[in-house]
Design a protein around this motif. Structure first.
Motif: not given
Length: 249
Positions: A13-41
């Motif tokens: 989110l343009g640096g608003r969040l800083r997320i620690w994630q593994p170098k060689s494991g599962y790494r989040a890209a845009m899909d979780p960001v799109l998921l969050a944006a689509a939630c109508p909460a």
């Protein structure tokens, strides 16, 4: 568990969040960001994320709507720890429960939520080349059937609550087979105009009866092909990925 040398700290989110994630494991890209944006909460809602990983989707949602209550369920202990760390360092009250959705922890079995969000593994259990990293393999390849993800999500929703899920486009038929939900809205996610959708976002309401809707595709990149260095996101995609805007259905 992960040691700091095995991690990267990445901006979302343009640096608003800083997320620690593994170098060689599962790494989040845009899909979780799109998921969050689509939630109508809306403000004051409570949201459960099934398979929260390092917490990216829930933390993006909380960044857009600070008044929501977010809970995550994560199977892998190392990722659950990362989610708690990411929540603390981003000052988000995010409750992370370690457990298997196939054997739901007792404190979740007695809870109901306004929204459930999920980004289940995309790849079927058989076929393809396994990932070298075990954590990435478990996050990306189906071990628990998609039907069970959908069933558990519906059970945890209050009547009239909303399920929002992002998945590989070729799993759409499986997603529509869920019982107890209706008012389906399907948003195809296409890499470029004129290209087939590679992902779909499904929104469904527990007990909903509105007609199924298939929306115009959401286009990620401008132009017919990659023509220059750097990203080529459309203005709509930039608004979501860089600024945390809501993805309108």
């Amino acid at each position: 568990m992960f040691a700091d040398p095995d991690l990267t700290c990445d901006g979302f989110l343009g640096g608003r969040l800083r997320i620690w994630q593994p170098k060689s494991g599962y790494r989040a890209a845009m899909d979780p960001v799109l998921l969050a944006a689509a939630c109508p909460a809306t403000e004051g809602a409570n949201v459960l994320e099934l398979g929260c990983g390092a917490g990216t989707a829930s933390l993006c949602l909380a960044a857009r709507l600070p008044g929501v209550s977010v809970t995550g369920l994560e199977l892998q202990p190392g990722y659950a720890d990362l989610a708690r760390r990411n929540a603390a360092e981003n000052r988000v009250a995010f409750k992370v429960i370690e457990g298997d959705l196939a054997r739901l922890p007792a404190d979740l079995r007695g809870s109901a939520f306004d929204h459930v969000i999920a980004n289940p593994p995309y790849y079927p259990a058989s076929g393809g080349t396994p990932a070298r990293d075990g954590g990435r393999e478990r996050a990306m390849r189906e071990e628990t059937p998609l039907a069970l993800w959908l069933e558990v999500a519906l059970r945890r929703l209050r009547p009239g609550g909303w399920l929002t899920m992002i998945q590989s486009a070729d799993r759409l038929a499986d997603m529509l087979a869920v019982k107890g939900a209706g008012s389906f809205a399907i948003l195809p996610i296409a890499p470029r105009a004129g290209r087939d959708a590679s992902r779909v976002i499904l929104r469904a309401r527990k007990g909903g009866r509105a007609p199924l809707r298939i929306l115009a595709p959401f286009i990620l990149h401008e132009g017919g092909h990659h023509a220059r260095d750097g990203d080529s996101f459309t203005p709509a995609a930039q608004s979501i990925l860089r600024h945390g805007s809501r993805l309108e259905f």
